[in-house]
Design a protein around this motif. Structure first.
Motif, PDB file in Angstrom:
ATOM      1  N   SER A 194      11.484   3.593   3.603  1.00 47.19           N
ATOM      2  CA  SER A 194      10.375   4.416   4.085  1.00 47.19           C
ATOM      3  C   SER A 194       9.301   4.488   3.010  1.00 47.19           C
ATOM      4  O   SER A 194       9.596   4.838   1.866  1.00 47.19           O
ATOM      5  CB  SER A 194      10.853   5.832   4.422  1.00 47.19           C
ATOM      6  N   LEU A 195       8.064   4.177   3.392  1.00 43.24           N
ATOM      7  CA  LEU A 195       6.932   4.247   2.481  1.00 43.24           C
ATOM      8  C   LEU A 195       5.729   4.757   3.258  1.00 43.24           C
ATOM      9  O   LEU A 195       5.287   4.129   4.219  1.00 43.24           O
ATOM     10  CB  LEU A 195       6.623   2.869   1.884  1.00 43.24           C
ATOM     11  N   ASN A 196       5.204   5.929   2.865  1.00 38.95           N
ATOM     12  CA  ASN A 196       4.052   6.506   3.556  1.00 38.95           C
ATOM     13  C   ASN A 196       2.980   6.856   2.536  1.00 38.95           C
ATOM     14  O   ASN A 196       3.147   7.785   1.733  1.00 38.95           O
ATOM     15  CB  ASN A 196       4.471   7.751   4.340  1.00 38.95           C
ATOM     16  N   LEU A 197       1.876   6.114   2.568  1.00 38.64           N
ATOM     17  CA  LEU A 197       0.735   6.347   1.688  1.00 38.64           C
ATOM     18  C   LEU A 197      -0.501   6.734   2.493  1.00 38.64           C
ATOM     19  O   LEU A 197      -1.623   6.656   1.992  1.00 38.64           O
ATOM     20  CB  LEU A 197       0.438   5.077   0.865  1.00 38.64           C
ATOM     21  N   SER A 198      -0.311   7.179   3.717  1.00 36.05           N
ATOM     22  CA  SER A 198      -1.439   7.462   4.596  1.00 36.05           C
ATOM     23  C   SER A 198      -2.236   8.675   4.131  1.00 36.05           C
ATOM     24  O   SER A 198      -1.755   9.505   3.355  1.00 36.05           O
ATOM     25  CB  SER A 198      -0.945   7.689   6.026  1.00 36.05           C
ATOM     26  N   SER A 199      -3.476   8.765   4.617  1.00 44.09           N
ATOM     27  CA  SER A 199      -4.362   9.903   4.337  1.00 44.09           C
ATOM     28  C   SER A 199      -4.547  10.142   2.839  1.00 44.09           C
ATOM     29  O   SER A 199      -4.349  11.246   2.321  1.00 44.09           O
ATOM     30  CB  SER A 199      -3.840  11.173   5.021  1.00 44.09           C
ATOM     31  N   ASN A 200      -4.917   9.081   2.141  1.00 40.73           N
ATOM     32  CA  ASN A 200      -5.334   9.136   0.747  1.00 40.73           C
ATOM     33  C   ASN A 200      -6.696   8.453   0.648  1.00 40.73           C
ATOM     34  O   ASN A 200      -7.396   8.325   1.650  1.00 40.73           O
ATOM     35  CB  ASN A 200      -4.289   8.461  -0.153  1.00 40.73           C
ATOM     36  N   PHE A 201      -7.100   8.018  -0.529  1.00 41.99           N
ATOM     37  CA  PHE A 201      -8.371   7.319  -0.717  1.00 41.99           C
ATOM     38  C   PHE A 201      -8.144   5.953  -1.362  1.00 41.99           C
ATOM     39  O   PHE A 201      -8.899   5.514  -2.230  1.00 41.99           O
ATOM     40  CB  PHE A 201      -9.327   8.162  -1.578  1.00 41.99           C
ATOM     41  N   LEU A 202      -7.078   5.278  -0.937  1.00 36.99           N
ATOM     42  CA  LEU A 202      -6.732   3.980  -1.497  1.00 36.99           C
ATOM     43  C   LEU A 202      -7.732   2.914  -1.048  1.00 36.99           C
ATOM     44  O   LEU A 202      -8.248   2.954   0.070  1.00 36.99           O
ATOM     45  CB  LEU A 202      -5.315   3.587  -1.075  1.00 36.99           C
ATOM     46  N   THR A 203      -7.984   1.956  -1.923  1.00 32.44           N
ATOM     47  CA  THR A 203      -8.942   0.884  -1.646  1.00 32.44           C
ATOM     48  C   THR A 203      -8.288  -0.469  -1.898  1.00 32.44           C
ATOM     49  O   THR A 203      -7.110  -0.555  -2.233  1.00 32.44           O
ATOM     50  CB  THR A 203     -10.185   1.034  -2.541  1.00 32.44           C
ATOM     51  N   GLY A 204      -9.079  -1.525  -1.735  1.00 30.31           N
ATOM     52  CA  GLY A 204      -8.574  -2.872  -1.985  1.00 30.31           C
ATOM     53  C   GLY A 204      -7.899  -3.467  -0.767  1.00 30.31           C
ATOM     54  O   GLY A 204      -8.134  -3.028   0.364  1.00 30.31           O
ATOM     55  N   THR A 205      -7.045  -4.430  -0.989  1.00 31.36           N
ATOM     56  CA  THR A 205      -6.375  -5.140   0.092  1.00 31.36           C
ATOM     57  C   THR A 205      -4.904  -4.733   0.176  1.00 31.36           C
ATOM     58  O   THR A 205      -4.360  -4.134  -0.750  1.00 31.36           O
ATOM     59  CB  THR A 205      -6.449  -6.662  -0.135  1.00 31.36           C
ATOM     60  N   ILE A 206      -4.294  -5.073   1.308  1.00 27.97           N
ATOM     61  CA  ILE A 206      -2.863  -4.830   1.480  1.00 27.97           C
ATOM     62  C   ILE A 206      -2.113  -5.985   0.817  1.00 27.97           C
ATOM     63  O   ILE A 206      -2.296  -7.146   1.199  1.00 27.97           O
ATOM     64  CB  ILE A 206      -2.486  -4.748   2.961  1.00 27.97           C
ATOM     65  N   PRO A 207      -1.303  -5.737  -0.185  1.00 26.34           N
ATOM     66  CA  PRO A 207      -0.613  -6.819  -0.891  1.00 26.34           C
ATOM     67  C   PRO A 207       0.307  -7.615   0.031  1.00 26.34           C
ATOM     68  O   PRO A 207       1.065  -7.037   0.812  1.00 26.34           O
ATOM     69  CB  PRO A 207       0.192  -6.093  -1.969  1.00 26.34           C
ATOM     70  N   ASP A 208       0.235  -8.953  -0.078  1.00 18.12           N
ATOM     71  CA  ASP A 208       1.150  -9.799   0.685  1.00 18.12           C
ATOM     72  C   ASP A 208       2.608  -9.501   0.338  1.00 18.12           C
ATOM     73  O   ASP A 208       3.509  -9.698   1.167  1.00 18.12           O
ATOM     74  CB  ASP A 208       0.861 -11.275   0.399  1.00 18.12           C
ATOM     75  N   ALA A 209       2.817  -9.023  -0.871  1.00 11.26           N
ATOM     76  CA  ALA A 209       4.187  -8.781  -1.337  1.00 11.26           C
ATOM     77  C   ALA A 209       4.911  -7.739  -0.503  1.00 11.26           C
ATOM     78  O   ALA A 209       6.154  -7.701  -0.485  1.00 11.26           O
ATOM     79  CB  ALA A 209       4.166  -8.344  -2.800  1.00 11.26           C
ATOM     80  N   LEU A 210       4.178  -6.895   0.230  1.00  9.53           N
ATOM     81  CA  LEU A 210       4.840  -5.891   1.055  1.00  9.53           C
ATOM     82  C   LEU A 210       5.669  -6.530   2.169  1.00  9.53           C
ATOM     83  O   LEU A 210       6.569  -5.895   2.718  1.00  9.53           O
ATOM     84  CB  LEU A 210       3.810  -4.924   1.658  1.00  9.53           C
ATOM     85  N   SER A 211       5.375  -7.785   2.492  1.00 11.24           N
ATOM     86  CA  SER A 211       6.153  -8.482   3.525  1.00 11.24           C
ATOM     87  C   SER A 211       7.576  -8.765   3.056  1.00 11.24           C
ATOM     88  O   SER A 211       8.439  -9.129   3.855  1.00 11.24           O
ATOM     89  CB  SER A 211       5.468  -9.783   3.918  1.00 11.24           C
ATOM     90  N   HIS A 212       7.830  -8.586   1.761  1.00  9.88           N
ATOM     91  CA  HIS A 212       9.179  -8.796   1.230  1.00  9.88           C
ATOM     92  C   HIS A 212      10.102  -7.624   1.537  1.00  9.88           C
ATOM     93  O   HIS A 212      11.316  -7.731   1.357  1.00  9.88           O
ATOM     94  CB  HIS A 212       9.127  -8.999  -0.292  1.00  9.88           C
ATOM     95  N   LEU A 213       9.518  -6.513   1.974  1.00 11.01           N
ATOM     96  CA  LEU A 213      10.310  -5.301   2.211  1.00 11.01           C
ATOM     97  C   LEU A 213      10.991  -5.380   3.573  1.00 11.01           C
ATOM     98  O   LEU A 213      10.592  -4.742   4.546  1.00 11.01           O
ATOM     99  CB  LEU A 213       9.400  -4.076   2.117  1.00 11.01           C
ATOM    100  N   THR A 214      12.048  -6.153   3.648  1.00  9.63           N
ATOM    101  CA  THR A 214      12.716  -6.433   4.920  1.00  9.63           C
ATOM    102  C   THR A 214      13.469  -5.244   5.477  1.00  9.63           C
ATOM    103  O   THR A 214      13.802  -5.212   6.661  1.00  9.63           O
ATOM    104  CB  THR A 214      13.697  -7.604   4.735  1.00  9.63           C
ATOM    105  N   ARG A 215      13.739  -4.229   4.650  1.00 14.22           N
ATOM    106  CA  ARG A 215      14.457  -3.046   5.118  1.00 14.22           C
ATOM    107  C   ARG A 215      13.507  -1.937   5.543  1.00 14.22           C
ATOM    108  O   ARG A 215      13.948  -0.897   6.018  1.00 14.22           O
ATOM    109  CB  ARG A 215      15.384  -2.518   4.030  1.00 14.22           C
ATOM    110  N   LEU A 216      12.222  -2.134   5.390  1.00 16.71           N
ATOM    111  CA  LEU A 216      11.259  -1.088   5.667  1.00 16.71           C
ATOM    112  C   LEU A 216      11.254  -0.753   7.153  1.00 16.71           C
ATOM    113  O   LEU A 216      11.108  -1.617   8.004  1.00 16.71           O
ATOM    114  CB  LEU A 216       9.857  -1.538   5.235  1.00 16.71           C
ATOM    115  N   SER A 217      11.394   0.539   7.465  1.00 22.96           N
ATOM    116  CA  SER A 217      11.396   0.973   8.858  1.00 22.96           C
ATOM    117  C   SER A 217      10.220   1.904   9.162  1.00 22.96           C
ATOM    118  O   SER A 217       9.846   2.087  10.306  1.00 22.96           O
ATOM    119  CB  SER A 217      12.708   1.692   9.200  1.00 22.96           C
ATOM    120  N   VAL A 218       9.648   2.524   8.121  1.00 24.59           N
ATOM    121  CA  VAL A 218       8.496   3.426   8.285  1.00 24.59           C
ATOM    122  C   VAL A 218       7.424   3.033   7.286  1.00 24.59           C
ATOM    123  O   VAL A 218       7.716   2.888   6.102  1.00 24.59           O
ATOM    124  CB  VAL A 218       8.914   4.893   8.060  1.00 24.59           C
TER     125      VAL A 218
END
Length: 218
Positions: A194-218
């Motif tokens: 589970s990883l929730n970073l919503s409702s912040n002021f983050l910028t930039g791009t979504i890292p391709d490396a997040l596709s490695h998180l095969t167990r991610l459900s949220v």
């Protein structure tokens, strides 16, 4: 006294400072009451050596998170959601080698400390609440599995070389004021579910490396 369970009542007033003398207490369960006052002198890390489970959520507690609470030697679970607390998150908590769950969402969002807005419905503002940054060392605590800091207004950035601890699989940081980019190093956290970073002021791009998180459900 080993376990003190007073949760889900209509209790008011402060938590007695004499609780700090309860050397055998292992669990303190005070959630869902109307308790107020601060946590100063309620805990003593030199006496409460077996206290591991503390549930203080949904009360009206104010003040800061005291050092003696965060450094209890056996602390495993701390829940303080929806209170009226303020100040910063003390970095000393990172020394907790046994801490498994740190659930500190909305430390200053209890109804007693909200300023209601008339429109839209069910919206409110908070002031004099939590401030400062999230200590980077929290993410690498040796036993920590769940880190919840949603709805506190914490500022700052996430470390570019963010390394998660060996058991951390649940990270909730939404509704803060975090800036900067999403660390690509999060892609190395193979246990993350589970990883929730919503409702912040983050910028930039979504890292391709997040596709490695095969167990991610949220």
């Amino acid at each position: 006294l080993d376990v003190l369970g007073l949760n889900n009542n209509l209790l008011t007033g402060p938590i007695p400072s004499s609780f700090s003398e309860l050397r055998s207490m292992a669990q303190l369960l005070l959630s869902y009451n109307f308790l107020s006052g601060t946590l100063e002198h309620v805990f003593d890390s030199t006496k409460q050596l077996v206290l591991y489970n503390i549930q203080l959520n949904n009360n009206r507690l104010s003040g800061t998170l005291p050092v003696d609470l965060m450094t209890l030697p056996s602390l495993q679970h701390l829940v303080a959601v929806e209170n009226c607390m303020s100040g910063t998150l003390p970095e000393v908590v990172c020394a907790g080698r046994r801490v498994i769950s740190l659930i500190l969402d909305g430390l200053h969002t209890a109804p007693a400390c909200r300023t209601s807005l008339f429109a839209p419905a069910h919206t409110y503002t908070i002031s004099n609440g939590m401030r400062g940054t999230i200590p980077a060392c929290l993410f690498n605590m040796s036993a920590l599995a769940s880190l919840h800091l949603t709805g506190n207004g914490f500022t700052g950035t996430l470390p570019s070389a963010l390394s998660l601890g060996p058991h951390l699989d649940d990270v909730m940081l939404s509704h803060n004021a975090l800036t900067g980019t999403i660390p690509a190093s999060l892609g190395d956290a193979m246990l993350l579910q589970s990883l929730n970073l919503s409702s912040n002021f983050l910028t930039g791009t979504i890292p391709d490396a997040l596709s490695h998180l095969t167990r991610l459900s949220v």
